[in-house]
Design a protein around this motif. Structure first.
Motif, mmCIF file in Angstrom:
data_model
loop_
_atom_site.group_PDB
_atom_site.id
_atom_site.type_symbol
_atom_site.label_atom_id
_atom_site.label_comp_id
_atom_site.label_asym_id
_atom_site.label_seq_id
_atom_site.Cartn_x
_atom_site.Cartn_y
_atom_site.Cartn_z
ATOM 1 N N TYR A 193 0.791 -1.226 0.000
ATOM 2 C CA TYR A 193 0.000 0.000 0.000
ATOM 3 C C TYR A 193 0.828 1.283 0.000
ATOM 4 C CZ TYR A 193 -3.228 -3.586 1.524
ATOM 5 O OH TYR A 193 -3.965 -4.742 1.605
ATOM 6 N N GLU A 194 2.091 1.176 0.295
ATOM 7 C CA GLU A 194 2.942 2.359 0.400
ATOM 8 C C GLU A 194 4.044 2.325 -0.647
ATOM 9 O OE1 GLU A 194 4.486 2.599 4.345
ATOM 10 O OE2 GLU A 194 2.535 3.060 5.210
ATOM 11 N N ALA A 195 4.592 3.500 -0.926
ATOM 12 C CA ALA A 195 5.721 3.602 -1.853
ATOM 13 C C ALA A 195 6.927 2.865 -1.270
ATOM 14 C CB ALA A 195 6.069 5.064 -2.080
ATOM 15 N N GLU A 196 7.807 2.452 -2.153
ATOM 16 C CA GLU A 196 9.024 1.758 -1.713
ATOM 17 C C GLU A 196 9.857 2.686 -0.831
ATOM 18 O OE1 GLU A 196 12.901 -0.433 -3.679
ATOM 19 O OE2 GLU A 196 11.097 -0.124 -4.887
ATOM 20 N N LYS A 197 10.394 2.148 0.221
ATOM 21 C CA LYS A 197 11.198 2.925 1.171
ATOM 22 C C LYS A 197 12.682 2.673 0.921
ATOM 23 C CE LYS A 197 7.620 4.096 3.816
ATOM 24 N NZ LYS A 197 6.641 4.792 3.064
ATOM 25 N N PRO A 198 13.517 3.700 1.116
ATOM 26 C CA PRO A 198 14.964 3.479 1.007
ATOM 27 C C PRO A 198 15.440 2.601 2.158
ATOM 28 C CG PRO A 198 14.506 5.692 1.789
ATOM 29 C CD PRO A 198 13.179 5.079 1.446
#
Length: 78
Positions: free
Chosen positions: A37-42
């Protein structure tokens, strides 16, 4: 400003950097679910240093400017 609000079902709490380990553990345990559900995280996102930095900055901003930040903790049934 309230730092904690309680209801029968949950606790809303403004967190500071002292909570970084618990937040990080929660994020890592639920990483696969969040990724749907969320954008990819660094990769740095999943470090204690990064979580301390984010939590403390949000806490200080909230205390100084009324910046609304809260984290929800479900209450265990009584």
């Amino acid at each position: 400003m309230y730092k904690e609000l309680y209801t029968d079902r949950l606790i809303l709490r403004l967190l500071n950097k002292k909570w970084a380990e618990q937040v990080l553990e929660f994020l890592k345990e639920n990483r696969d679910d969040f990724s749907k559900y969320e954008a990819e995280k660094p990769s740095a996102y999943f470090t204690k240093f990064y979580q301390e930095y984010i939590l403390q900055n949000e806490y200080e901003a909230s205390m100084k400017k009324g910046y609304p930040v809260s984290y929800t903790h479900l209450r265990a049934p009584r």
